[in-house]
Scaffold this motif. Structure first.
Motif, mmCIF file in Angstrom:
data_model
loop_
_atom_site.group_PDB
_atom_site.id
_atom_site.type_symbol
_atom_site.label_atom_id
_atom_site.label_comp_id
_atom_site.label_asym_id
_atom_site.label_seq_id
_atom_site.Cartn_x
_atom_site.Cartn_y
_atom_site.Cartn_z
ATOM 1 N N THR A 238 53.168 -28.044 24.004
ATOM 2 C CA THR A 238 52.516 -28.372 25.273
ATOM 3 C C THR A 238 51.542 -29.507 24.947
ATOM 4 O OG1 THR A 238 51.447 -27.380 27.207
ATOM 5 C CG2 THR A 238 50.592 -26.696 25.058
ATOM 6 N N THR A 239 50.862 -30.042 25.957
ATOM 7 C CA THR A 239 49.931 -31.140 25.690
ATOM 8 C C THR A 239 48.518 -30.732 26.079
ATOM 9 O OG1 THR A 239 51.716 -32.684 26.213
ATOM 10 C CG2 THR A 239 49.509 -33.610 26.031
ATOM 11 N N LEU A 240 47.592 -30.886 25.146
ATOM 12 C CA LEU A 240 46.175 -30.603 25.417
ATOM 13 C C LEU A 240 45.459 -31.905 25.757
ATOM 14 C CD1 LEU A 240 44.651 -28.149 22.776
ATOM 15 C CD2 LEU A 240 45.413 -27.643 25.093
ATOM 16 N N LYS A 241 44.561 -31.817 26.724
ATOM 17 C CA LYS A 241 43.694 -32.963 26.995
ATOM 18 C C LYS A 241 42.315 -32.598 26.468
ATOM 19 C CE LYS A 241 42.817 -36.497 30.349
ATOM 20 N NZ LYS A 241 42.838 -36.986 31.693
ATOM 21 N N ILE A 242 41.872 -33.337 25.460
ATOM 22 C CA ILE A 242 40.557 -33.086 24.859
ATOM 23 C C ILE A 242 39.679 -34.272 25.212
ATOM 24 C CG2 ILE A 242 39.341 -32.577 22.697
ATOM 25 C CD1 ILE A 242 42.139 -31.709 21.568
#
Length: 315
Positions: A238-242
């Motif tokens: 999945t893709t995390l936005k940090i």
């Protein structure tokens, strides 16, 4: 019992185990065909396939043709006068090659054919939550995984078993099935039979990068099985936005709970002690994961790597 002269064709670890089993049986491996050595990794070090490594260690003749229709290669194989060719995790073969031996060419496939024809039968058996799967030996013809069945054996898929674990069990079981098939062909005791006609057999298409993205709108059970089915390879992500930065996050293992949470599907809650992602019908808790640029770690170590969780969300 009659001993057969065998040419073995295969490449990865899954194939090597079958080659080893044949070599340890009373049948004779007269030649081994595998992929050409290739440069890989940062140092572009030349690597050999597991099948080649085993063949060289055991003084078995090795062939590594770039093209399977190469006349010189075909001539060398003919000279071996093999009774049968055995194929495990190799590549598409031309008719001129698979029709060469007098008894024909058979393949080991890690599913209960006709279901899960294709490149990724083990992954899809887990993704789809199958309770059982197995291995099939069948004569190769011009269609992919559609030839007449020789032998078939089934095993249960264990609860929470990932594709890697199931792969290893099928690898061991399959190697025994290959030898059993050779024994049966030698004794003329196997009756080959056409694959059952199924209107919509389950497919096991090759998995590409875009196929490995987790769909959080699915049920918790479906998400859980998808992650298990992609673990450890090719790995679901999945893709995390940090903050402003987006990073891929591979998830290898986790658990889930069903609940009527009323939260937005695909939203997450993350704190020093917990990481949860909301699905259609509950919550998924990643337990083993790998953030882009980092190594694989457990959830505790992963959470310890952050000072603040305020700016983290799913992209």
């Amino acid at each position: 019992m009659k001993s057969l002269k065998v040419v073995f064709l295969g490449t990865p670890e899954f194939a090597k185990t079958s080659l080893e089993a044949i070599h340890q049986s009373h049948h004779e491996v007269v030649g081994v065909v595998t992929v050409a050595d290739k440069a890989s990794g940062r140092g572009q070090k030349i690597t050999q396939s597991p099948v080649k490594v085993f063949a060289v260690e055991n003084n078995l003749p090795v062939f590594q043709p770039e093209k399977l229709r190469n006349p010189e290669f075909l001539g060398e194989l003919r000279k071996l006068d093999a009774d049968v060719f055995v194929v495990v995790a190799f590549r598409m073969m031309p008719k001129i090659l698979f029709e060469m031996p007098k008894m024909g060419t058979f393949n080991l496939h890690a599913s209960l054919l006709p279901d899960y024809r294709g490149a990724a039968p083990i992954n899809y058996a887990v993704i789809n939550g199958e309770e059982k799967t197995g291995a099939t030996t069948f004569f190769i013809n011009e269609k992919i995984d559609e030839g007449n069945i020789l032998l078939q054996e089934e095993i249960p898929v264990l609860e929470d078993e990932n594709a890697g674990h199931l792969h290893d069990r099928l690898m061991e079981m399959g190697s025994k099935l290959v030898v059993k098939t050779l024994d049966g062909l030698a004794e003329n005791s196997i009756v080959e039979k056409p694959q059952p006609q199924v209107e919509h057999p389950k497919n096991a298409y090759k998995i590409f990068k875009e196929d490995t993205r987790i769909d959080w709108t699915k049920t918790s059970k479906e998400v859980h099985q998808f992650i298990l089915g992609m673990s450890p390879y090719p790995a679901a992500f999945t893709t995390l936005k940090i903050g402003e930065e987006e990073k891929g996050l591979k998830i290898f293992a986790g658990k889930f709970e069903l609940s009527n949470h009323g939260k937005t599907v695909g939203s997450l809650e993350i704190s020093k002690n917990e990481f949860k992602i909301y699905t259609q019908d509950g919550v998924y808790f990643p337990l083993e994961l790998q953030l882009e640029g980092k190594k694989r770690m457990n959830i505790k170590d992963f959470l310890n790597g952050f000072r603040s969780f305020e700016e983290i969300k799913l992209a």
